[in-house]
Design a protein around this motif. Sequence first.
Motif, PDB file in Angstrom:
ATOM      1  N   GLY A   1      21.702   9.761  35.179  1.00  0.00           N
ATOM      2  CA  GLY A   1      22.258  10.506  34.049  1.00  0.00           C
ATOM      3  C   GLY A   1      23.382  11.459  34.397  1.00  0.00           C
ATOM      4  O   GLY A   1      23.998  12.037  33.496  1.00  0.00           O
TER       5      GLY A   1
ATOM      6  N   VAL B   1      30.027   8.625  41.320  1.00  0.00           N
ATOM      7  CA  VAL B   1      28.776   9.328  41.629  1.00  0.00           C
ATOM      8  C   VAL B   1      28.211   8.675  42.883  1.00  0.00           C
ATOM      9  O   VAL B   1      28.169   7.432  42.980  1.00  0.00           O
TER      10      VAL B   1
ATOM     11  N   ARG C   1      28.577   3.487  25.896  1.00  0.00           N
ATOM     12  CA  ARG C   1      27.584   4.485  25.461  1.00  0.00           C
ATOM     13  C   ARG C   1      28.227   5.858  25.281  1.00  0.00           C
ATOM     14  O   ARG C   1      27.729   6.687  24.533  1.00  0.00           O
TER      15      ARG C   1
ATOM     16  N   ASN D   1      22.484   6.287  38.293  1.00  0.00           N
ATOM     17  CA  ASN D   1      21.487   5.858  37.309  1.00  0.00           C
ATOM     18  C   ASN D   1      20.468   6.942  36.994  1.00  0.00           C
ATOM     19  O   ASN D   1      19.349   6.642  36.571  1.00  0.00           O
TER      20      ASN D   1
ATOM     21  N   PHE E   1      36.282   8.166  38.597  1.00  0.00           N
ATOM     22  CA  PHE E   1      34.891   8.517  38.268  1.00  0.00           C
ATOM     23  C   PHE E   1      33.982   7.960  39.355  1.00  0.00           C
ATOM     24  O   PHE E   1      33.912   6.745  39.570  1.00  0.00           O
TER      25      PHE E   1
ATOM     26  N   GLY F   1      26.344  10.762  35.637  1.00  0.00           N
ATOM     27  CA  GLY F   1      27.605  10.211  35.134  1.00  0.00           C
ATOM     28  C   GLY F   1      27.744  10.424  33.633  1.00  0.00           C
ATOM     29  O   GLY F   1      28.802  10.862  33.156  1.00  0.00           O
TER      30      GLY F   1
END
Length: 163
Positions: A103, A95, A138, A101, A93, A105
């Motif tokens: 969104g 980015v 999250r 930061n 994973f 991801g």
Amino acid sequence: MSDTFEIRRAGPEDAPVLAGLRRAWVEEMARQEVDDPGFEERFDEWMRREHEQRVTWLGCVDGEPAGMVNMLVFTRMPKPGRGSSRWGYLANFYVRREHRNGGLGAAMLAELTAHADREDFARVVLSPSDRSVPFYERGGFRAAYDLMIRPQSTGRTQRRHSD
Ligand SMILES: CC(C)(COP(=O)(O)OP(=O)(O)OC[C@H]1O[C@@H](n2cnc3c(N)ncnc32)[C@H](O)[C@@H]1OP(=O)(O)O)[C@@H](O)C(=O)NCCC(=O)NCCS
């Protein structure tokens, strides 16, 4: 974030783009360019071999490749009385730093977990970096205490893996 992003499934034809993201990740960590002219060809071969058992997503910001993630699909041994059963291992994973930061991801993680739910995966497993633990929490992940790991035991310097 005012940029617009889109997420799509990626295949072997996207190997050059994914290799570019992998290289950017490694060079970000190394804080310098890495001279390895054979890397892109090795990546292409790997992607062609792996794509049968991996699902890959590519995230773009304003049309430019900005992030990737893949899920290795583990198909369990067939069992009498039970349909096919699978689980996934989330890997690679990434980015690009300039797009973090915002969104992307979280949106990619939602695509991946929606796919796992649609396909009725028994679970998705991953090995997080410390920094990314809240991010995965999250997204519905929790710490697991029912797995065992045998790290490399040759006395060689242990380093954090990156799948
Ligand atoms: C983890 C990562 C893919 C998240 O992508 P993103 O687009 O920034 O994700 P979002 O904007 O949806 O969420 C931001 C959250 O990502 C996490 N994050 C931010 N920067 C991070 C970094 N350098 N490394 C790991 N996680 C990071 C944080 O949890 C952050 O939220 P918080 O600061 O409120 O805790 C991205 O940060 C990244 O590529 N990190 C470097 C590579 C990496 O660590 N990959 C995961 C290895 S398990």
